[in-house]
Design a protein around this motif. Structure first.
Motif, PDB file in Angstrom:
ATOM      1  N   SER A 263       0.827  -1.204   0.000  1.00  0.00           N
ATOM      2  CA  SER A 263       0.000   0.000   0.000  1.00  0.00           C
ATOM      3  C   SER A 263       0.861   1.254   0.000  1.00  0.00           C
ATOM      4  O   SER A 263       0.561   2.232  -0.702  1.00  0.00           O
ATOM      5  CB  SER A 263      -0.935  -0.002   1.214  1.00  0.00           C
ATOM      6  OG  SER A 263      -1.856  -1.065   1.137  1.00  0.00           O
ATOM      7  N   GLN A 266       1.997   1.781  -3.446  1.00  0.00           N
ATOM      8  CA  GLN A 266       0.989   2.422  -4.287  1.00  0.00           C
ATOM      9  C   GLN A 266       0.964   3.930  -4.054  1.00  0.00           C
ATOM     10  O   GLN A 266       0.831   4.720  -4.998  1.00  0.00           O
ATOM     11  CB  GLN A 266      -0.381   1.814  -4.013  1.00  0.00           C
ATOM     12  CG  GLN A 266      -0.532   0.386  -4.485  1.00  0.00           C
ATOM     13  CD  GLN A 266      -0.386   0.266  -5.988  1.00  0.00           C
ATOM     14  OE1 GLN A 266      -1.079   0.947  -6.753  1.00  0.00           O
ATOM     15  NE2 GLN A 266       0.530  -0.597  -6.428  1.00  0.00           N
ATOM     16  N   LEU A 321      -2.731   5.758   5.382  1.00  0.00           N
ATOM     17  CA  LEU A 321      -2.913   4.789   4.303  1.00  0.00           C
ATOM     18  C   LEU A 321      -4.227   4.019   4.398  1.00  0.00           C
ATOM     19  O   LEU A 321      -4.505   3.170   3.548  1.00  0.00           O
ATOM     20  CB  LEU A 321      -1.735   3.804   4.280  1.00  0.00           C
ATOM     21  CG  LEU A 321      -0.394   4.403   3.835  1.00  0.00           C
ATOM     22  CD1 LEU A 321       0.733   3.403   4.031  1.00  0.00           C
ATOM     23  CD2 LEU A 321      -0.453   4.868   2.382  1.00  0.00           C
ATOM     24  N   THR A 324      -7.429   6.543   0.422  1.00  0.00           N
ATOM     25  CA  THR A 324      -6.693   7.433  -0.466  1.00  0.00           C
ATOM     26  C   THR A 324      -7.045   8.900  -0.264  1.00  0.00           C
ATOM     27  O   THR A 324      -6.315   9.786  -0.724  1.00  0.00           O
ATOM     28  CB  THR A 324      -6.953   7.050  -1.931  1.00  0.00           C
ATOM     29  OG1 THR A 324      -8.362   7.126  -2.203  1.00  0.00           O
ATOM     30  CG2 THR A 324      -6.449   5.649  -2.222  1.00  0.00           C
ATOM     31  N   TYR A 434      -5.379  -3.313  -2.204  1.00  0.00           N
ATOM     32  CA  TYR A 434      -4.373  -2.710  -1.322  1.00  0.00           C
ATOM     33  C   TYR A 434      -5.082  -2.189  -0.072  1.00  0.00           C
ATOM     34  O   TYR A 434      -5.489  -1.024   0.000  1.00  0.00           O
ATOM     35  CB  TYR A 434      -3.619  -1.593  -2.045  1.00  0.00           C
ATOM     36  CG  TYR A 434      -2.959  -2.068  -3.308  1.00  0.00           C
ATOM     37  CD1 TYR A 434      -1.792  -2.830  -3.258  1.00  0.00           C
ATOM     38  CD2 TYR A 434      -3.519  -1.797  -4.560  1.00  0.00           C
ATOM     39  CE1 TYR A 434      -1.197  -3.302  -4.419  1.00  0.00           C
ATOM     40  CE2 TYR A 434      -2.928  -2.255  -5.718  1.00  0.00           C
ATOM     41  CZ  TYR A 434      -1.759  -3.013  -5.647  1.00  0.00           C
ATOM     42  OH  TYR A 434      -1.172  -3.489  -6.800  1.00  0.00           O
ATOM     43  N   ASP A 435      -5.256  -3.058   0.895  1.00  0.00           N
ATOM     44  CA  ASP A 435      -5.946  -2.745   2.146  1.00  0.00           C
ATOM     45  C   ASP A 435      -4.997  -3.086   3.283  1.00  0.00           C
ATOM     46  O   ASP A 435      -4.632  -4.247   3.475  1.00  0.00           O
ATOM     47  CB  ASP A 435      -7.241  -3.560   2.244  1.00  0.00           C
ATOM     48  CG  ASP A 435      -8.086  -3.208   3.471  1.00  0.00           C
ATOM     49  OD1 ASP A 435      -7.526  -2.726   4.473  1.00  0.00           O
ATOM     50  OD2 ASP A 435      -9.307  -3.434   3.419  1.00  0.00           O
ATOM     51  N   ALA A 462      -6.912   1.106  -3.586  1.00  0.00           N
ATOM     52  CA  ALA A 462      -6.450   1.080  -2.195  1.00  0.00           C
ATOM     53  C   ALA A 462      -7.537   1.599  -1.279  1.00  0.00           C
ATOM     54  O   ALA A 462      -8.360   2.435  -1.661  1.00  0.00           O
ATOM     55  CB  ALA A 462      -5.185   1.933  -2.050  1.00  0.00           C
TER      56      ALA A 462
END
Length: 526
Positions: A263, A266, A321, A324, A434-435, A462
């Motif tokens: 993450s 990203q 995070l 977003t 993306y967690d 994410a």
């Protein structure tokens, strides 16, 4: 909760149903329930008008009394606090949609109060949105503990020696004993199995044969357990951002550390291609690594003698995070920290959510067996995690889950196991790619365990809580809950990346407001 995720062999699904007599059926159900005496059937719920703290919508509230310990149904009881937002199109009402925001420790009652702001018109028209505070949480006879002991535990969650690990275990034990002394036996009966049985009592109190359920984050653990225990009482179920209750302590650490590293990657890649990111043109991974090393060496401070530690850096990274919407502010925070502008950095810090209520460890430590034998095991984990996640090092969320349960005095009532769900309608399982709180491999693992009843949807972006991260996922969830038609198994929803700073809690695509930061305190727990 996680590991290197080797999928276990597919187990054969249990399909055949034995023709048994009524007595055998009753005895078998009694064994599954772990009770020797049946609890009295709940009375129908009595609803009274009540007001939402958000000032939007018309609500009713009720209380349901259930046994603390279902093996002693005539003993102590707990009063569950509920709130309901009635379907706005009564002629086309489907029934109740029971909701839970996770935590553990989040208020389902507050989640229901947020429904007019946080759910789509489609769901509000067709469902009574029903939320409840799980036992020991919110207004449902909340667990109370000594604040100084809670603070002492917080200060010990990152042990760096055998002696500090021993001090952590002692403090956790004393804290748990203090919670029991103040709260009573309820603190030993907060596991997800007990809550799932409370959910079925709510179903009965509503006068419904079957219920629909939407659970997000740790609320998925409640849905999973309910589907295991009461598959024929499920009309529809969405599990959004999923807890995998089959994972051991190392796997929980590894998968969450991997998710944190991916993450952050990203975020760094987004900054590289987004000219309005304040760190655009810089090597964001190298910057974070530099800040981490400086913080670990005691070279960062807020001014004066207040050190900014590596633990502070990692916990704040976890905060930012979670979704977003905070990425622009995260970049500004890192830039401020790099130039030692404490006023700017503290300003970014203040916008984060408040900590979750202290029902967290009494639930988690009864649902997961996370005991490790020694500090040497913890130290070994940290070395291995640094190889898994060379930039972010590890997940503070996974780490404090682990350390907070060492020496906790309550029995692990609902330990890890693979799911055995058979006979439900299709269950929609969704997860962001993306967690940082509930990694994608957890959602994939749960879908695999559920088997052919599961339909798995991936949001390729994410964030935590697909309903508010992805308009595509939200539409799929709404359609499934209202029509019982799920998306195709293996569906992917496209990523949505931020194009400018957004208002806190606003979901992607100008849709419903994300309630999770206010309900859970992002970055503190899952």
């Amino acid at each position: 909760m996680s590991s290197s995720y080797p999928p276990s062999p597919e187990r054969p699904k249990r399909r055949g149903r034995l023709a048994v007599g009524a007595l055998a059926t009753a005895l078998f159900a009694q064994l599954l329930g772990g009770t020797s005496v049946a609890a009295p059937a709940p009375e129908p719920l009595t609803w009274q008008p009540c007001e939402s703290p958000y000032g939007v919508g018309t609500f009713e509230c009720a209380t349901l009394t259930v046994p603390v310990d279902r093996e002693r149904p005539q003993g102590a009881t707990v009063d569950l606090a509920l709130a309901r937002h009635r379907a706005t199109d009564p002629e086309h009402r489907i029934g109740p949609l029971l909701v839970n925001p996770g935590g553990p420790g989040g208020s389902g009652r507050e989640f229901a109060f947020a429904a007019p702001l946080s759910f789509s018109p489609d769901l509000l028209e067709r469902f009574d949105i029903v939320g409840f505070d799980p036992r020991g949480i919110g207004l449902s006879d909340p667990v109370t503990c000594d604040e100084e002991l809670i603070a002492a535990q917080e200060s010990l969650l990152y042990p760096d020696s055998g002696s500090s690990f021993a001090a952590l275990r002692r403090t956790n034990r004393v804290l748990g004993d203090d919670c029991r002394a103040r709260t009573g036996s309820l603190v030993d009966h907060m596991d997800s199995t007990s809550v799932a049985r409370d959910m079925d009592a709510i179903r009965a109190g509503l006068g419904e044969e079957r219920i629909s359920y939407y659970g997000v984050s740790y609320g998925t653990a409640l849905g999973e357990r309910y589907a295991e225990l009461f598959p024929d009482r499920v009309r529809a179920m969405t599990l959004d951002s999923v807890i995998d209750h089959s994972l051991d302590s190392w796997t929980l650490q590894k998968t969450r550390a991997t998710a944190m590293e991916e993450s952050f990657g990203q975020f760094a890649d987004w900054c590289a291609r987004t000219a309005s990111c304040v760190l655009h043109g810089r090597d964001v991974r190298a910057l974070f690594d530099s800040l981490y090393r400086r913080a670990a060496a005691g070279e960062l401070s807020w001014g004066g003698d207040v050190l900014f530690t590596d633990e502070h850096l990692q916990r704040l990274a976890l905060n930012f995070l979670y979704g977003t919407a905070d990425w622009f502010r995260f970049a500004e925070f890192l830039a401020d920290l790099d130039t030692l502008d404490p006023a700017g950095a503290r300003s970014s810090l203040r916008v984060q959510g408040a900590p979750a209520a202290y029902g967290y460890f009494p639930v988690l430590c009864q649902d997961f067996d996370l005991a490790v034998p020694s500090y040497a095991t913890l130290a070994g984990y940290r070395r291995r995690l640094a190889r898994v996640a060379p930039v972010t090092r590890f997940s503070t969320l996974a780490w404090t889950d682990l350390t907070g349960c060492q020496g906790w005095p309550a029995k692990v009532a609902d330990p890890q196991h693979e799911l055995h769900i058979d006979g439900t309608p299709p269950i929609l399982v969704t997860n962001s790619r993306y967690d940082i709180a509930t990694p994608h491999v957890w959602g994939a693992g749960v879908a695999r365990q559920i088997g052919r009843e599961a339909v798995f949807l991936t949001y390729d972006g994410a964030g935590h809580g697909d309903y508010w991260s992805s308009p595509c996922a939200r539409d799929a969830i709404d359609t499934y809950l209202t029509t019982l038609v799920p998306p195709a198994d293996g569906t992917h929803c496209p990523a949505v990346w931020p194009t400018g700073p957004s208002a806190p809690r606003r979901s992607q695509g100008d849709g419903p407001v994300d309630p999770l930061p206010a309900l859970l305190g992002t970055g503190t727990r899952g």
